[in-house]
Design a protein around this motif. Structure first.
Motif, short mmCIF file in Angstrom:
data_model
loop_
_atom_site.label_atom_id
_atom_site.label_comp_id
_atom_site.label_asym_id
_atom_site.label_seq_id
_atom_site.Cartn_x
_atom_site.Cartn_y
_atom_site.Cartn_z
N ASN A 37 0.68 -1.45 -0.40
CA ASN A 37 0.22 0.12 0.47
C ASN A 37 0.63 0.98 -0.02
O ASN A 37 1.48 1.27 1.11
N ASP A 74 0.06 4.25 -0.26
CA ASP A 74 -0.46 5.17 1.23
C ASP A 74 -0.11 5.20 1.96
O ASP A 74 0.72 6.02 3.44
N THR A 75 -0.41 3.50 2.79
CA THR A 75 0.33 3.41 4.03
C THR A 75 1.52 2.90 4.35
O THR A 75 2.08 3.06 5.30
N GLU A 87 2.77 0.29 3.71
CA GLU A 87 3.15 -1.52 4.03
C GLU A 87 3.69 -2.39 3.12
O GLU A 87 3.94 -2.14 1.78
#
Length: 111
Positions: free
Chosen positions: A27, A29-30, A32
């Motif tokens: 991800n 955005d995060t 991860e």
């Protein structure tokens, strides 16, 4: 679609690392990071693959653990397989290797 690994014969290919290994993100955005079933970080390496006719493709190869290679090095992938994928009518092939190791400096080019 059932995913069946397709072994890749690299005996007539010259594979060169063009972008240093980096952890694969699940991800953006995060931030991860993808891990394998054993909890090891999955790294993504962009390589150029040249066949015996001089055709060149850029592909990304995933592998568990950070491979000891850097941009510009010729690479020997161990256990390279391709997986066909399909999502929403689009398809492609993703590649995974058990290991990505530097090619032996004394080994002649395989073209």
């Amino acid at each position: 679609m059932r995913t069946i690994p397709i072994p890749v014969d690299t005996s007539k290919l010259v594979i060169t690392c063009v972008k240093s290994p980096k952890p694969r993100l699940l991800n953006k955005d995060t931030g991860e990071i993808k891990t394998d079933k054993n909890g090891n970080t999955v790294y993504e390496v962009t390589v150029s693959v040249e066949d015996e006719f001089g055709r060149i493709e850029l592909v990304k190869i995933g592998t568990s653990g950070e491979p000891p290679i850097s941009a510009g090095q010729q690479v020997n992938p161990t256990g390279l397989v391709g997986y066909v994928w399909e999502i929403a009518g689009r398809w492609g092939i993703s590649y995974r290797a058990a290991a990505l190791l530097p090619a032996d400096a004394g080994e002649p080019l395989r073209v």
